[in-house]
Enzyme design. Structure first.
Site, mmCIF file in Angstrom:
data_model
loop_
_atom_site.group_PDB
_atom_site.id
_atom_site.type_symbol
_atom_site.label_atom_id
_atom_site.label_comp_id
_atom_site.label_asym_id
_atom_site.label_seq_id
_atom_site.Cartn_x
_atom_site.Cartn_y
_atom_site.Cartn_z
ATOM 1 N N GLN A 37 63.374 50.439 33.311
ATOM 2 C CA GLN A 37 64.825 50.703 33.414
ATOM 3 C C GLN A 37 65.496 50.582 32.052
ATOM 4 O OE1 GLN A 37 65.914 48.460 37.479
ATOM 5 N NE2 GLN A 37 64.543 47.260 36.194
ATOM 6 N N ASP A 92 67.889 38.475 37.530
ATOM 7 C CA ASP A 92 68.878 37.753 36.710
ATOM 8 C C ASP A 92 68.882 36.254 37.016
ATOM 9 O OD1 ASP A 92 70.694 39.448 39.012
ATOM 10 O OD2 ASP A 92 70.860 37.262 38.985
ATOM 11 N N GLU A 112 59.590 40.509 41.279
ATOM 12 C CA GLU A 112 60.460 41.311 40.412
ATOM 13 C C GLU A 112 59.596 42.362 39.726
ATOM 14 O OE1 GLU A 112 63.847 41.656 39.220
ATOM 15 O OE2 GLU A 112 62.685 43.206 38.171
ATOM 16 N N ASP A 144 55.947 45.546 42.335
ATOM 17 C CA ASP A 144 56.888 46.309 43.156
ATOM 18 C C ASP A 144 56.984 45.607 44.510
ATOM 19 O OD1 ASP A 144 57.391 49.854 43.695
ATOM 20 O OD2 ASP A 144 58.086 48.170 44.902
ATOM 21 N N GLY A 145 58.186 45.327 44.941
ATOM 22 C CA GLY A 145 58.381 44.569 46.175
ATOM 23 C C GLY A 145 57.724 45.190 47.389
ATOM 24 N N ASP A 162 67.241 41.361 46.831
ATOM 25 C CA ASP A 162 68.311 41.381 45.826
ATOM 26 C C ASP A 162 67.991 42.487 44.833
ATOM 27 O OD1 ASP A 162 69.224 39.094 43.110
ATOM 28 O OD2 ASP A 162 70.243 40.882 43.928
ATOM 29 N N THR A 164 68.313 46.611 43.129
ATOM 30 C CA THR A 164 69.271 47.584 42.611
ATOM 31 C C THR A 164 69.596 48.573 43.732
ATOM 32 O OG1 THR A 164 67.291 48.742 41.851
ATOM 33 C CG2 THR A 164 68.498 47.471 40.198
HETATM 34 N N1 SAM Z 1 73.167 42.224 42.335
HETATM 35 C C1 SAM Z 1 72.537 43.487 42.025
HETATM 36 C C2 SAM Z 1 72.964 44.561 42.995
HETATM 37 O O1 SAM Z 1 73.536 44.227 44.038
HETATM 38 O O2 SAM Z 1 72.727 45.730 42.672
HETATM 39 C C3 SAM Z 1 71.040 43.298 41.950
HETATM 40 C C4 SAM Z 1 70.703 42.483 40.766
HETATM 41 S S1 SAM Z 1 69.030 42.207 40.356
HETATM 42 C C5 SAM Z 1 69.174 42.311 38.639
HETATM 43 C C6 SAM Z 1 68.200 43.694 40.817
HETATM 44 C C7 SAM Z 1 66.742 43.567 40.442
HETATM 45 O O3 SAM Z 1 65.932 44.379 41.291
HETATM 46 C C8 SAM Z 1 66.423 44.010 39.007
HETATM 47 O O4 SAM Z 1 65.950 42.899 38.283
HETATM 48 C C9 SAM Z 1 65.348 45.089 39.172
HETATM 49 O O5 SAM Z 1 64.388 45.071 38.134
HETATM 50 C C10 SAM Z 1 64.764 44.711 40.520
HETATM 51 N N2 SAM Z 1 64.032 45.777 41.210
HETATM 52 C C11 SAM Z 1 64.380 47.078 41.322
HETATM 53 N N3 SAM Z 1 63.461 47.752 42.042
HETATM 54 C C12 SAM Z 1 62.505 46.838 42.409
HETATM 55 C C13 SAM Z 1 61.301 46.914 43.163
HETATM 56 N N4 SAM Z 1 60.888 48.082 43.702
HETATM 57 N N5 SAM Z 1 60.581 45.781 43.349
HETATM 58 C C14 SAM Z 1 61.001 44.602 42.816
HETATM 59 N N6 SAM Z 1 62.128 44.460 42.065
HETATM 60 C C15 SAM Z 1 62.870 45.567 41.877
#
Ligand code: SAM
Length: 291
Positions: A37, A92, A112, A144-145, A162, A164
């Protein structure tokens, strides 16, 4: 609106093509194209430090507490005896901080996808994790989750997605494969919650999640809170479990659990918990239209 005399760089959110928000970039702290990203962290006089991924605001120091308190204390206090918690995303560290405030939680696994987010937020957003990354109960998995929940042999009492928005790497966390995997690794009586967008602008996101989750859980709904920098109105949080009693928990029980937890919050309280499950009629109409 007072004109700003000193020209500053303006950062525009790119989530919606025709409606959005902007921030003055008072000081850019970090910008990096990670493996997954585009990450930027900058200072803004009104909201403190701001972190964005792929042009979309993820979190700000000023209002993050609303989001993190609601996505943790609502499921954990409704459950009442959660020992193993799984956070998907959450790089975060704010979600981890709030989960670790529950002394009954014995382990927190955070999955994450982007190690860079954890690394840079640990350095540039220290108030988010507030030391939780050093909690002995914490373990980090870079994955990847959707892969993790479909492959792990572990089971969890509460799963918090939590993530994106459903663009880029986040897209996989809004799929049936992900929800099926979560249902698979939730313990009996477990609760799944997820950030599910601002329903006034992203109503399809809520409807699609509700339809998909309903294939794997018997009690699917939403709860909500307004977080200023997730602009456009209330943010909906997906709620999925096989125990409908969790949503009917009485005020006395909830208050007793909150008091026993000894947690002081700036947004969450038991009355807000109950009220957050009340949803706008336009969303209820959209959800019933899919039945
Ligand atoms: N509060 C924010 C929102 O509501 O959009 C989310 C914040 S948090 C930083 C989002 C996290 O999800 C990021 O660190 C991102 O790298 C992670 N992320 C995105 N896609 C993902 C996936 N497929 N598996 C695991 N983590 C993922």
């Amino acid at each position: 609106m007072s004109r700003n005399s000193s020209p500053k760089e303006i950062w525009y959110e790119t989530l919606h093509a025709h409606f959005g928000q902007y921030f003055s970039v008072d000081k850019e702290l970090y910008r990096e194209k990670t493996e997954h990203q585009d990450l930027v962290i900058f200072e803004n006089a009104a909201l403190g430090r701001v972190m964005a991924l792929d042009g979309v605001v993820q979190t700000t120091e000023r209002d993050e507490f609303i989001y993190h308190e609601m996505l943790t204390h609502v499921p954990l206090l409704a459950h009442g005896d959660a020992k193993k918690v799984l956070i998907i995303g959450g790089g975060d560290g704010g979600m981890l901080r709030e989960v670790c405030r529950h002394k009954g939680v014995e382990s927190v696994t955070m999955v994450e996808i982007d190690a860079g987010v954890v690394e840079f937020c640990r350095q540039y957003l220290p108030n988010h994790n507030a030391g939780a990354y050093d909690d002995a109960r914490f373990n980090l998995v870079i994955e990847d989750g959707v892969n993790f929940v479909n492959q792990t042999s572990e089971t969890f009492d509460v799963i918090i997605s939590d993530c994106t928005d459903p663009i880029g790497p986040g897209e996989s966390l809004f799929t049936s494969a992900f929800y099926e995997g979560c249902a698979r690794c939730l313990k009996p009586g477990g609760i799944f919650v997820a950030q599910n967008g601002v329903c006034f602008l992203q109503q399809d996101e809520a409807v699609n999640s509700h339809t998909k989750l309903s294939h794997y859980f018997s009690d699917v709904s939403f709860y909500q809170a307004a977080i200023p920098t997730y602009y456009g109105g209330i943010m909906t949080f997906a709620w999925a479990t096989n125990n409908p009693a969790y949503r009917q928990i009485d005020s006395q029980t909830l208050q007793a659990r909150f008091d026993a937890a000894g947690i002081t919050c700036r947004y969450y309280n038991p009355a807000i918990h109950h009220g957050s499950f009340a949803l706008p009629q336009y969303l209820l109409n959209a959800l019933s239209a899919t039945r």
